[in-house]
Scaffold this active site. Sequence first.
Site: not given
Length: 496
Positions: A168, A209, A415
């Site tokens: 990520d 994220h 996600s």
Amino acid sequence: MSVPRIRRSALLAAGLALVTAGALAGPAAGAATAATASATGQPMNYVVNTKANHGQTKKAEREIQAAGGSVVASYEQIGVVIARSNDPGFAAKLRQSKTIDSVGASRTAGIQAGGMETTVEVSDVPTGATADGSEPLWANQWDMRQIGVDQAHKTTLGSRDVVVGVLDSGIDATHEDLAANVDPALSASCLSGSPDTNWKSWQPTTSTHGTHVAGTIAAAKNGKGIEGVAPGVRLAAVKVVDDGGFIYPEYAICGFVWAAEHHFTITNNSYYVDPWMFNCAGDPDQGAVSEAVRRAVDYSRRGGVLNVAAAGNENIDLAHKTVDVSSPDDTTPGGRPIDASCLDLPAELPGVIAVSAIGAKGDKSYYSSYGLNKVAVAAPGGDATVFQTPDTPDRRGGILSTLPGNKYGYSSGTSMATPHVAGVLALLASSHPGAGPEKLRSLLVKQADPHACPAGVFNPGGTGAYKATCEGTDANNGFYGAGVVNAAKAVDAWRN
């Protein structure tokens, strides 16, 4: 509604607008091509596939240099070389070689610095430790209770022998809820196309994220903030999202090889590989990219790694693809027809567990992509609060997790669903030492709670904007796969 570039992408839980969290099969009319950027003198990266042995890989490297290119990284384990050239005829030259299986540009824009800021909602709930040792924000973690995490933790928090790689945007390894579980020795950045183990290289920069994803998997049970699905396992940060929010093929390839060679148990992949939402076999660039990423994923599987990936946030039926209007996302997207040969990477690759998202009431999230025999399982990813409102103090329909700087925030998307599955798999791996990828996959499917298709066309909000049709049976369908993961059943199964 705009389409995000990472699946990795986050959705505002309070509304219907997607917010950026980065990414994305032959070029359509008007779409940018690799040669366009090269013709302007900008350097381009390419995947060059050859035979997976030392001699052939070295020969391919020499041919790359003879064609006016340079070698960025070389993975002879899988016969993939990452090359760079500003010659628009570079790929065509190499395709004439008997040494080379295939060549493909990994992007349509020249190599340059990006700069996209990730947006996520920040919680205003106090985050300090509680007197009784409970997690201060647990009351708002509807997602954890939905899949029985509270019950599972009565049996196990997970084993330190289990490593979950978070491919990520990096993990804030100083976060109060993550610091104890992030293993710096197993972490790296792949943004150059090859691993960089410098601590700073794999820390988050423009994106929250990866830190959000990491908290869902393994935020510590320490009386601070939240708790993750498997707070007793270790996390490895593998940075594959650049500052522009892109996950180019060379980043993902590096990440899967790193995971294999460092013996990760599981990887979480909340993204799709840029710049094409779907890579089509009939296009020479995209076909080569699909082959290179497939080789890397297969190598990780042979190394004992089970890979989990997001199905996507576009409400697309992956079993019946017809059109892609979002690619290439690094230059100018153009509409084009697509078919079953056009793959969402890595979610549609063999052996990868593709995950769809559900909201607080257990129904498919309005944005979640789906597809019969494409989605393996479903998990909480959050939904617009107007569609599925949780019975929590905040009444926020998104997923609450960690953000850089000892902060916490809500985000939604496949996600966010994917790390719930990675966490359940980590608990299964903890309870079944030595279980390989296929055994863990089998256990995951068996513990899932079957969820039937809705009657008729699924139409959240009643406007038709997010309608979808579910195919299949209670035991296996396009919306929920084998069902919704259940952490409590996962840890109970091995005891009985």
